[in-house]
Structure formats: C-alpha cells, structure tokens
Design a protein around this motif. Structure first.
Motif, PDB file in Angstrom:
ATOM      1  N   GLY A  27       0.818  -1.220   0.000  1.00  0.00           N
ATOM      2  CA  GLY A  27       0.000   0.000   0.000  1.00  0.00           C
ATOM      3  C   GLY A  27       0.840   1.253   0.000  1.00  0.00           C
ATOM      4  O   GLY A  27       0.529   2.225  -0.711  1.00  0.00           O
ATOM      5  N   TYR A  28       1.937   1.254   0.778  1.00  0.00           N
ATOM      6  CA  TYR A  28       2.812   2.425   0.806  1.00  0.00           C
ATOM      7  C   TYR A  28       3.456   2.652  -0.561  1.00  0.00           C
ATOM      8  O   TYR A  28       3.598   3.802  -1.014  1.00  0.00           O
ATOM      9  N   ALA A  29       3.854   1.562  -1.208  1.00  0.00           N
ATOM     10  CA  ALA A  29       4.487   1.695  -2.522  1.00  0.00           C
ATOM     11  C   ALA A  29       3.518   2.301  -3.530  1.00  0.00           C
ATOM     12  O   ALA A  29       3.898   3.167  -4.338  1.00  0.00           O
ATOM     13  N   THR A  30       2.260   1.862  -3.496  1.00  0.00           N
ATOM     14  CA  THR A  30       1.256   2.423  -4.396  1.00  0.00           C
ATOM     15  C   THR A  30       1.044   3.907  -4.125  1.00  0.00           C
ATOM     16  O   THR A  30       0.963   4.734  -5.045  1.00  0.00           O
ATOM     17  N   ALA A  31       0.950   4.272  -2.840  1.00  0.00           N
ATOM     18  CA  ALA A  31       0.744   5.674  -2.474  1.00  0.00           C
ATOM     19  C   ALA A  31       1.945   6.538  -2.844  1.00  0.00           C
ATOM     20  O   ALA A  31       1.804   7.675  -3.308  1.00  0.00           O
ATOM     21  N   ARG A  32       3.126   5.995  -2.670  1.00  0.00           N
ATOM     22  CA  ARG A  32       4.350   6.749  -2.983  1.00  0.00           C
ATOM     23  C   ARG A  32       4.485   6.979  -4.479  1.00  0.00           C
ATOM     24  O   ARG A  32       4.820   8.076  -4.927  1.00  0.00           O
ATOM     25  N   GLN A  33       4.204   5.937  -5.275  1.00  0.00           N
ATOM     26  CA  GLN A  33       4.379   6.031  -6.719  1.00  0.00           C
ATOM     27  C   GLN A  33       3.310   6.903  -7.376  1.00  0.00           C
ATOM     28  O   GLN A  33       3.539   7.438  -8.461  1.00  0.00           O
ATOM     29  N   ASN A  34       2.167   7.045  -6.718  1.00  0.00           N
ATOM     30  CA  ASN A  34       1.091   7.845  -7.285  1.00  0.00           C
ATOM     31  C   ASN A  34       1.035   9.256  -6.705  1.00  0.00           C
ATOM     32  O   ASN A  34       0.110  10.013  -7.012  1.00  0.00           O
ATOM     33  N   GLY A  35       1.974   9.585  -5.823  1.00  0.00           N
ATOM     34  CA  GLY A  35       2.168  10.965  -5.434  1.00  0.00           C
ATOM     35  C   GLY A  35       1.290  11.503  -4.331  1.00  0.00           C
ATOM     36  O   GLY A  35       1.269  12.706  -4.105  1.00  0.00           O
ATOM     37  N   TRP A  36       0.562  10.648  -3.602  1.00  0.00           N
ATOM     38  CA  TRP A  36      -0.261  11.195  -2.526  1.00  0.00           C
ATOM     39  C   TRP A  36       0.272  10.868  -1.131  1.00  0.00           C
ATOM     40  O   TRP A  36      -0.384  11.162  -0.143  1.00  0.00           O
ATOM     41  N   MET A  37       1.498  10.319  -1.060  1.00  0.00           N
ATOM     42  CA  MET A  37       2.211  10.151   0.206  1.00  0.00           C
ATOM     43  C   MET A  37       3.691  10.402  -0.038  1.00  0.00           C
ATOM     44  O   MET A  37       4.250   9.980  -1.054  1.00  0.00           O
ATOM     45  N   SER A  38       4.303  11.110   0.912  1.00  0.00           N
ATOM     46  CA  SER A  38       5.743  11.333   0.850  1.00  0.00           C
ATOM     47  C   SER A  38       6.454  10.310   1.730  1.00  0.00           C
ATOM     48  O   SER A  38       5.819   9.522   2.438  1.00  0.00           O
ATOM     49  N   ALA A  39       7.779  10.323   1.695  1.00  0.00           N
ATOM     50  CA  ALA A  39       8.543   9.399   2.528  1.00  0.00           C
ATOM     51  C   ALA A  39       8.275   9.646   4.005  1.00  0.00           C
ATOM     52  O   ALA A  39       8.163   8.700   4.805  1.00  0.00           O
ATOM     53  N   ASN A  40       8.153  10.918   4.384  1.00  0.00           N
ATOM     54  CA  ASN A  40       7.899  11.229   5.789  1.00  0.00           C
ATOM     55  C   ASN A  40       6.487  10.831   6.213  1.00  0.00           C
ATOM     56  O   ASN A  40       6.266  10.462   7.372  1.00  0.00           O
ATOM     57  N   ASP A  41       5.518  10.940   5.306  1.00  0.00           N
ATOM     58  CA  ASP A  41       4.171  10.473   5.634  1.00  0.00           C
ATOM     59  C   ASP A  41       4.189   8.990   5.982  1.00  0.00           C
ATOM     60  O   ASP A  41       3.547   8.552   6.943  1.00  0.00           O
ATOM     61  N   ILE A  42       4.911   8.216   5.223  1.00  0.00           N
ATOM     62  CA  ILE A  42       4.999   6.775   5.455  1.00  0.00           C
ATOM     63  C   ILE A  42       5.773   6.482   6.729  1.00  0.00           C
ATOM     64  O   ILE A  42       5.372   5.630   7.538  1.00  0.00           O
ATOM     65  N   ARG A  43       6.860   7.177   6.956  1.00  0.00           N
ATOM     66  CA  ARG A  43       7.685   6.928   8.134  1.00  0.00           C
ATOM     67  C   ARG A  43       6.938   7.281   9.422  1.00  0.00           C
ATOM     68  O   ARG A  43       7.137   6.617  10.448  1.00  0.00           O
ATOM     69  N   GLU A  44       6.104   8.302   9.380  1.00  0.00           N
ATOM     70  CA  GLU A  44       5.319   8.638  10.571  1.00  0.00           C
ATOM     71  C   GLU A  44       4.321   7.543  10.904  1.00  0.00           C
ATOM     72  O   GLU A  44       4.092   7.226  12.070  1.00  0.00           O
ATOM     73  N   LEU A  45       3.694   6.942   9.880  1.00  0.00           N
ATOM     74  CA  LEU A  45       2.761   5.850  10.128  1.00  0.00           C
ATOM     75  C   LEU A  45       3.462   4.623  10.687  1.00  0.00           C
ATOM     76  O   LEU A  45       2.846   3.823  11.396  1.00  0.00           O
ATOM     77  N   GLU A  46       4.735   4.452  10.388  1.00  0.00           N
ATOM     78  CA  GLU A  46       5.509   3.316  10.883  1.00  0.00           C
ATOM     79  C   GLU A  46       6.305   3.665  12.137  1.00  0.00           C
ATOM     80  O   GLU A  46       7.176   2.895  12.555  1.00  0.00           O
ATOM     81  N   ASP A  47       6.021   4.841  12.740  1.00  0.00           N
ATOM     82  CA  ASP A  47       6.714   5.286  13.954  1.00  0.00           C
ATOM     83  C   ASP A  47       8.225   5.378  13.760  1.00  0.00           C
ATOM     84  O   ASP A  47       9.016   4.988  14.627  1.00  0.00           O
ATOM     85  N   MET A  48       8.634   5.896  12.615  1.00  0.00           N
ATOM     86  CA  MET A  48      10.051   6.094  12.309  1.00  0.00           C
ATOM     87  C   MET A  48      10.352   7.589  12.283  1.00  0.00           C
ATOM     88  O   MET A  48       9.454   8.415  12.072  1.00  0.00           O
ATOM     89  N   ASN A  49      11.613   7.940  12.482  1.00  0.00           N
ATOM     90  CA  ASN A  49      12.025   9.338  12.459  1.00  0.00           C
ATOM     91  C   ASN A  49      11.900   9.915  11.061  1.00  0.00           C
ATOM     92  O   ASN A  49      12.075   9.219  10.051  1.00  0.00           O
TER      93      ASN A  49
END
Length: 419
Positions: A361-383
C-alpha cells in the motif's frame, strides 16, 4: 422554553430516566434464572469481564489528540493548548490518560453512562477531569428546562465535607458520555437489558462448580432395607468420604444391604457444556465483540480471523470512538473555539494489515504521489527525513501524463519533407 421545544414535546417537566421497566427488577437484578444480576455481579461472568476489558483497553490505548483546522483544508496538532495535555497525558494529578479513559469506558459498558466532573478556571478553560460513579448520579431538569446532575457523595469521597450528601452540578461542570438510550440524554445499562442472558451464564457456572464440588457425580439416594436409627450420621459419613472433586471416582463400600441410586441428570443430557458455550457467544453478541477475542476459536481460522479483527474496529470500536469524540468536543472545548478545534482518536494503527500488505500500500501511495517518505515513516513510527534529503517530496512515475496531453509530443515534431 423555545417554540421548537414545545412543538416536539420537550418540556421542563420531562425528566430523564435512569431505570428500565420495573425499578425493583433493575436495582436488584432479578432474573428468570434466579441469579441476581447487576453491574458488579455481572463482572463475575468471564465473558462479561473479557468484553468489558477488551473494549475499555482498546479505547484507552488509542492515541488521542487535539487538532486545529488549517486554512488550506488540512489539520494540525495543537500541543500548546492546555486541553491537549489533559486528554493526552494526565486528566488529573491522580490518573494517567489511559486509566481515566479505561475507567470511563468500563462505566459506559456496564451502566450505559460515563460521567466526569470538569474543573474549570475563571475563564472557563478546563483544568482537570475526575471520573464519577454512574450509579450515584441522577440527571434531572430545572424549572427552566436546563439539565442538572445530582451526585450522591459518600464520606470517603470528600475530606472537606466528611458528611455524606449530594452535590448539584451544572451541565458545563460535567462530561457526560451517554450510551444507547431512548431519549438521547440517558443511556441504558447493557447489563440491565441483557440480565437474563448474563444470569443464565452465572447459573451454569455455579452449577458446574457445584457439580465438581460433589465429586463430579450426580446426586442420589442411599437405600437401606431396614430402619436407620441415625440418619444424619450415615449422611455425614457418606459426604465426608465421597463428596468433593478430590474424592471423585473412589470405590464406595456399602454395608447392611445398602444401595446407592443415582437420580441426577447427567450434564451431557442437560446440554451443560453446549449451554455454557452458547452463553459466551450470547454475551459477546451483546457487546458486539468477535467470539475469537474472548477465547472462542471454534469458527475462526487463519483466513477469516484478520477480517473479523478489522470488522471489530469498523463496526464495534468506531461507533464508541465517535461517541467519545463528539462528547469531548461538546463538553470540553469552549464555544468560541469549536469552529477551529476538534478532538480525534487515531485508529490507523488498528486498521493496519500485515507487513507485506502495508508495504504494498505504501508503494502504491508513494508512486502515485499522494504520500511522501515522511508520511509513510510517521505511520511506521520512524524518524522523519530532512527536507534536504527529499523527505517531503511527492513523486509520480515519469511515464504518466494527462489524457489531454497525450500525443502532444508527436504533434510538435517537424514533419518529414516528402520527396
């Protein structure tokens, strides 16, 4: 009283009700099974305890934040607001946010209502929240139609006033989260509504305990061909030798032609185990908790248990969360701040699937431009990644273009001169 209130029949004499049907039946928990059921005795049923604990801990463990609407249509956390600390960390000096929400949610599940006293400063801002027991609260109206809350205080609850008495609180001094009810003001106790089902569960559990206490054998009659002079001595001698689970299956020695005749109904004939299993599902149905979450895995498998867990979040937990959010906003946020502030639980962590599904799901969101790397990292509790490293960039595949621009490159190319 407004004209609209008069049209719909809401008069100042109308008083919210705290009982269901017969007051005697509600207060003393009379059931057809003969077991007294109330909010406290019901917790002795393991299925009730499990359902209450699951829902109370689920609501208490969810992230709870205060947000502000942004002008661009988004939202942002308001961490510098005093209410944020009360909801997220400590509602009062004696409790954490988890314990406070767990306590109120257990009250809501057992009594159908949750109450907390709201301590405010001179400007109306909330300073602290203290839970109140629902069975000591009475809701009524003043002569002008305003809701008032009368709390019956015990001597243990106040060191300032050691004498027991009542305290009357205004609507703005109470956080009230009502459950399902008939008038929109007072929720009714699920325990009172389903007292017969819970009473039957308690009765079957007591029967099972008595069954094993009597040596796991049904009761019976000792027959003697003659006349027994001391009946009590014979009875006590028999019970001391064969009663209790520790004496089960011992060989009985009968004298003087005495015979033992069993008259009890075996548990398998009385559908004892099936009844106990059905009552577990019946209680889980009351609280809308999937059976596998209270230990019944008979109809669960690896293929459907994840779907059941997602349905639990969607159809069971989400309605409770919405009820909490709207009650917190109504009671705690000042009228001048309501257009811009709101309270929100975060359910994303419970709705996440397994690791492979999340990454897809993250890969789809990233490739289609509606999530950034930081958006994904926040959902995974990463810095977060710094902006210089591209953490806030929104990217799309280079081979994607608007339908209106399709073929534009070919049309702009110079045409070959025919010979």
């Amino acid at each position: 009283m407004s004209r609209l209130s008069r049209l719909f029949g809401f008069h100042s004499r109308d008083k919210p009700k705290n009982s269901v049907g017969s007051t005697f039946s509600f207060l003393f928990g009379g059931t057809t099974s003969g077991k007294a059921v109330n909010e406290r005795t019901a917790m002795q049923a393991t299925a009730v305890y499990a359902c209450v604990r699951i829902l109370a801990e689920a609501v208490a463990g969810l992230p709870l934040h205060l947000y502000r609407y942004r002008k661009d249509g988004g939202k942002e956390r308001v961490t510098d607001h005093p209410l944020y600390y009360l909801l997220h960390d400590e509602p009062n000096p004696e409790m954490t946010s988890f314990v406070f929400r767990e306590t109120l949610m257990s009250h809501l599940l057992l009594w159908g209502n949750a109450y907390a006293q709201v301590i405010r400063d001179g400007r109306g801002r909330v300073l602290a929240l203290y839970p109140l027991l629902p069975n000591k609260m009475e809701v009524s109206r003043t002569a002008g139609g305003e809701l008032i809350y009368t709390y019956r205080r015990d001597s243990e609850e106040s060191r300032v006033n050691p004498n027991s008495g009542t305290v009357t609180l205004r609507r703005d001094e109470i956080l009230h989260i009502p459950g399902l009810g008939f008038d929109g003001l007072i929720g009714y106790s699920p325990i009172a509504m389903a007292k017969n089902a819970i009473g039957m569960a308690l009765a079957t559990e007591e029967y099972g305990a008595a069954f094993f206490a009597n040596g796991a054998n049904p009761g019976g009659v000792l027959e003697h061909p003659g006349v027994i002079k001391d009946i009590q001595r014979v009875k006590d001698s028999w019970n001391s030798a064969y009663q209790g689970s520790g004496n089960a299956h011992r060989v009985a020695v009968l004298e003087e032609g005495m015979k033992f005749q069993a008259i009890g109904i075996p548990p398998e004939q009385a559908q004892f185990l099936e009844t106990r299993k059905f009552q577990i599902n019946e209680i889980a149905r009351i609280f809308r908790v999937p059976p596998h979450m209270v230990g019944d895995l008979e109809k669960s498998s690896f293929s459907n248990i994840e779907q059941q867990s997602l349905e639990f979040v969607k159809y069971t937990l989400d309605p409770w969360v919405v009820r909490w959010e709207q009650s917190l906003r109504q009671s705690l946020i000042l009228p001048s701040e309501k257009p811009s502030l709101f309270v929100k639980f975060n359910l994303d962590g419970l709705l996440r699937g397994d690791y492979q599904s999340r990454m897809t799901g993250y890969a789809t969101a990233r490739q289609n431009g509606w999530m950034s790397a930081n958006d994904i990292r926040e959902l995974e509790d990463m810095n977060r990644i710094s902006a210089e490293e591209g953490g806030d960039l929104y990217l799309v595949n280079g081979n994607m273009t608007k339908l209106a621009d399709a073929g534009a490159f070919a049309n702009n190319q110079p045409k070959e001169v025919s010979k």
